[in-house]
Scaffold this active site. Structure first.
Site, PDB file in Angstrom:
ATOM      1  N   HIS B 219      58.982 -19.990 -66.089  1.00 59.08           N
ATOM      2  CA  HIS B 219      59.507 -18.645 -66.281  1.00 59.08           C
ATOM      3  C   HIS B 219      58.807 -17.611 -65.418  1.00 59.08           C
ATOM      4  CE1 HIS B 219      61.885 -20.542 -69.153  1.00 59.08           C
ATOM      5  NE2 HIS B 219      62.183 -19.504 -69.881  1.00 59.08           N
ATOM      6  N   SER B 223      64.264 -20.014 -62.842  1.00 59.11           N
ATOM      7  CA  SER B 223      64.907 -21.273 -62.480  1.00 59.11           C
ATOM      8  C   SER B 223      65.311 -21.270 -61.009  1.00 59.11           C
ATOM      9  CB  SER B 223      66.148 -21.478 -63.344  1.00 59.11           C
ATOM     10  OG  SER B 223      65.799 -21.448 -64.699  1.00 59.11           O
ATOM     11  N   LYS B 247      76.744 -22.850 -72.114  1.00 57.07           N
ATOM     12  CA  LYS B 247      76.944 -23.990 -71.221  1.00 57.07           C
ATOM     13  C   LYS B 247      76.161 -25.213 -71.731  1.00 57.07           C
ATOM     14  CE  LYS B 247      77.134 -25.099 -66.338  1.00 57.07           C
ATOM     15  NZ  LYS B 247      76.870 -24.642 -64.981  1.00 57.07           N
ATOM     16  N   ASP B 248      74.954 -24.969 -72.220  1.00 56.38           N
ATOM     17  CA  ASP B 248      74.159 -26.078 -72.750  1.00 56.38           C
ATOM     18  C   ASP B 248      74.780 -26.662 -74.014  1.00 56.38           C
ATOM     19  OD1 ASP B 248      72.169 -26.294 -70.830  1.00 56.38           O
ATOM     20  OD2 ASP B 248      71.024 -24.647 -71.687  1.00 56.38           O
TER      21      ASP B 248
END
Lengths: 311, 438
Positions: B219, B223, B247-248
């Protein structure tokens, strides 16, 4: 520096591997591998087309009961079933009274202690007991079987490649080594023929198995449900039963699997729709439709201006 | 956290406000996986695998803790206790199949995750520490999986333990005493089983701790993304929640479906039948093979067959450890400033050869040794080392990369004329109605 060291290490490993490669290649050319008789004569198991082998497959209860009868009357003389409890026979479709009767009449009694004298004794099996072993220990088992150890059968199907098909093939696969010919029409070499106490069976890994043919003649077992007890039928039934002993929860597993699949599919479709909804305008130009469409707003504004309405 | 425009945590109610002032856990979570973590908006599905690996770890820990309540690490009864779990413990069979296949699930995810990192240059600055912590996790996973495989005390458990601890005896002089010290005896027995159980229970929690460090390290730069281009301004990013949580969620659904197919319909397909035979020190299995996730390394181990200066066994062991340890040095081996392999035409070819190469190693690792499979493992192992230690540094020096997109948002929009505003800042769209009302 890291790159130089890495480069040298890399050259070292690659070099030694190439040396190994060359040495082995030369060796393989000079001494070409010979096919052993085991490779020439060993057969892959035949498929018996069992009912549970499909993802939705279930056991055939009548077949399991017949297989249990074959185990009880043939196999149980030498093979233990030490991980299976009597109460689990419920899975074969027996009711409690029937299982109690089976346990009570089981030919081998459970080791126990005499409550009056404290001496070792035996008692009749209870529902909660595991199937008692035919031999007191490994030494006794070997002594009674020409120094071969009859394996426990609880997990035999899971412990062998091709599982129940292998058991079925093995049980029906005994041949006479003197007259047997493989696919190429060759006889079994003299040194691969069974010695004393061994029996020729091309489905067994080294072709010679210590177990004498257990199922030898049609009608060896008189089935309670009247099914014609051919050798093939009995081998199939007992293989099915042993598949059950290795995993009594198979039917539950398949049933649970379908419920889980349906649940997850619905959940995943919903998750996908939520994902598309949230991302609807995150990756492209937003085009607004309906009353909020800029062109429509402009047109409304123009009309208001024309009529002289303020705001 | 990572970017200036990351939204600070604002408590929604009095309780959260009270908690946040005393123990800022809500703030931590919000900044880590909530609206406070801006993520590049162009991530593809390969970026789902980090969260999936976390899910797999969670599944293993939960099922493992419950299995540990029923298992006993006694050499004379471990095998039987596993059968008790399968037969007598309520839903024990689900727990065991999930845990057993969950290890494979975890490794499959982590392998995809690692190859994603290799393809998109996740090991390059400024994410070296993230990558290295990932390799630490991978090593811990391998140790955990190996010790877990010993616990059922089947034939393959026992002989696998024999072979793997035998690696240490390849070390000159101290090797054999070290092996005896680690095993607590000359061969795997009660002492080894008990310590393996203890460590198998411990290591997942150490993995969890390293996962926390890894997320922390991640972090700081934020990413990576498929273009490898740095985030330049706010419109390059989206908040983790709700965009990537959604999305996950979908990714987790798909992964669990695939996992459940194995758990409920093919629970034995990844195991070995010999492990359903109780461990017997007097009977060696005809063919000792590790679980599928170790096959490539087993192939490297067996590929060294010539005593050249060092004994062949020592070469094999050194090469096997080197094959993982070299991953720590990737940042310095690959000098290309371009992160994403999509823009590296020459390296791209070698990357896909590497993927194929590792699969060939996997095949060779499980096969019976014949002159052919041996030659295959030698060629494939040679390429493995050549790829990382020779080809990668050279290619990165001489390669001419393709032009990179100017920004993340540019690459996402494929040249469309207008950019949609970042989440929360639109003033026109219906999706942004709450923001417009501010």
């Amino acid at each position: 520096m890291v790159r130089i060291i890495g480069f040298l290490i890399g050259l070292g490993f690659v070099g030694v591997l190439l040396i190994s490669l060359i040495v082995n290649a030369v060796d393989a050319i000079q001494n070409p591998p010979v096919h052993t008789a085991e490779e020439e004569f060993h057969l892959e198991p035949r498929s018996a087309g069992f009912s549970w082998q499909k993802p939705w497959g279930q056991f055939d209860e009548a077949q399991l009961q017949r297989g249990f009868q074959v185990y009880k009357e043939v196999c149980a003389a030498c093979h233990s079933l030490k991980f299976v409890s009597f109460y689990e026979l419920e899975g074969l479709g027996y009711n409690e009274a029937e299982i109690k009767a089976i346990a009570n009449q089981w030919a081998i009694e459970v080791p126990s202690v005499n409550p009056d004298t404290g001496e070792n004794s035996t008692r009749k099996a209870l529902l909660s007991d595991r199937f008692p072993s035919p031999y007191a220990n490994e030494t006794a088992a070997r002594a009674a079987n020409n120094n071969a150890l009859p394996p426990d059968l609880s997990l035999i199907v899971e412990a062998r490649d091709d599982g129940a098909d292998y058991i079925y093939s093995l049980l029906t696969g005994y041949r006479n080594a003197a007259t047997y010919r493989n696919e190429a029409g060759e006889p079994v070499p003299q040194e691969n023929r069974p010695g004393t106490g061994l029996h020729f069976n091309p489905y067994f890994a080294n072709l010679n198995i210590a177990m004498p043919p257990p199922i030898v003649s049609n009608g060896q077992v008189t089935y309670a449900d009247g099914t014609n007890a051919t050798v093939d039928q009995m081998a199939k039934d007992v293989s099915a039963f042993l598949r059950w002993t290795s995993e009594p929860n198979l039917e539950r597993r398949h049933a649970a699997g379908w419920a889980v699949m349906i649940f997850l599919l619905v959940g995943t479709v919903l998750a996908y729709l939520a994902y598309r909804n949230i991302w609807a305008n995150a990756k492209r130009e937003v085009s607004i439709r309906g009353p909020l469409e800029p062109a429509f707003q402009q047109r409304m504004q123009d009309q208001k201006d024309e009529r002289g309405i303020a705001g | 956290m990572s970017f200036a425009w990351a939204k600070p945590y604002e408590p929604k109610n009095n309780f959260m406000k009270w908690l946040d002032e005393r123990l800022p856990v809500p703030r931590l979570v919000y900044g880590a996986v909530g609206g406070g973590y801006p993520v590049p908006r162009n991530l593809n599905y390969f970026w789902n695998f980090g969260v999936l690996a976390g899910l797999a770890l969670l599944i293993q820990i939960i099922t493992g803790i419950v299995l540990g309540m029923h298992y006993y690490s006694y050499a004379g009864g471990a095998f039987e206790s596993v059968e008790r779990i399968m037969r007598d413990v309520n839903a024990g069979w689900v727990l065991r199949y999930v845990h057993q296949n969950g290890a494979s699930f975890f490794f499959a995810i982590v392998y995809i995750h690692i190859f994603r990192g290799l393809y998109y240059g996740s090991y390059k600055a400024p994410r070296e520490m993230v990558w290295m912590l990932g390799i630490v996790i991978y090593l811990l996973m391998m140790a955990t999986a190996f010790m877990g495989y010993v616990l059922p005390w089947g034939q393959m458990s026992y002989w696998g333990a024999q072979v793997i601890t035998g690696f240490f005896s390849a070390i000159p002089i101290v090797g054999e005493p070290l092996r005896v010290f680690l095993l607590g005896g000359y061969a795997p027995d009660q002492a080894a089983l008990t310590r393996f159980f203890s460590l198998h229970y411990l290591l997942p929690f150490i993995i969890s701790a390293v996962v926390i460090l890894k997320i922390w390290a991640l972090h700081i730069p934020g990413s990576s993304n498929p273009t490898g281009v740095d985030v330049k301004d706010e419109k390059d990013t989206l908040p983790f929640h709700p965009f990537y949580t959604a999305k996950d969620g979908f990714g987790i659904g798909v992964a669990l479906i695939l996992f459940s197919i194995f758990v409920f319909f093919l629970p034995y397909s990844l195991g070995h039948p010999d492990n359903y035979v109780e461990a017997n020190p007097l009977v060696t299995p005809a063919h000792i093979v590790p679980e599928w996730y170790f096959w490539p390394f087993y192939a490297i181990l067996r590929a060294f067959t010539v005593d050249f200066i060092l004994p062949a066994k020592l070469w094999g062991v050194l090469a096997m450890f080197a094959s993982i340890l070299l991953l720590f040095f990737l940042t310095w081996l690959d000098r290309s400033p371009v992160r994403s392999t999509s823009y590296r035409p020459a390296y791209k070819i070698f990357f896909w050869v590497l993927v194929l190469d590792v699969m060939v190693l996997g095949y060779a690792g499980q096969a019976h040794i014949t002159p052919f499979t041996l030659a295959l493992s030698q060629v494939a192992a040679a390429y493995y080392f050549a790829h990382f230690l020779i080809i990668l540094p050279l290619v990165s020096k001489f390669e001419k990369p393709l032009p990179l997109p100017t920004s993340i948002s540019h690459s996402v929009l494929h040249g469309e004329k207008e950019e949609s505003a970042p989440f929360g800042l639109t003033r026109t769209g219906p999706a942004a109605a709450p923001a417009a009302a501010e």
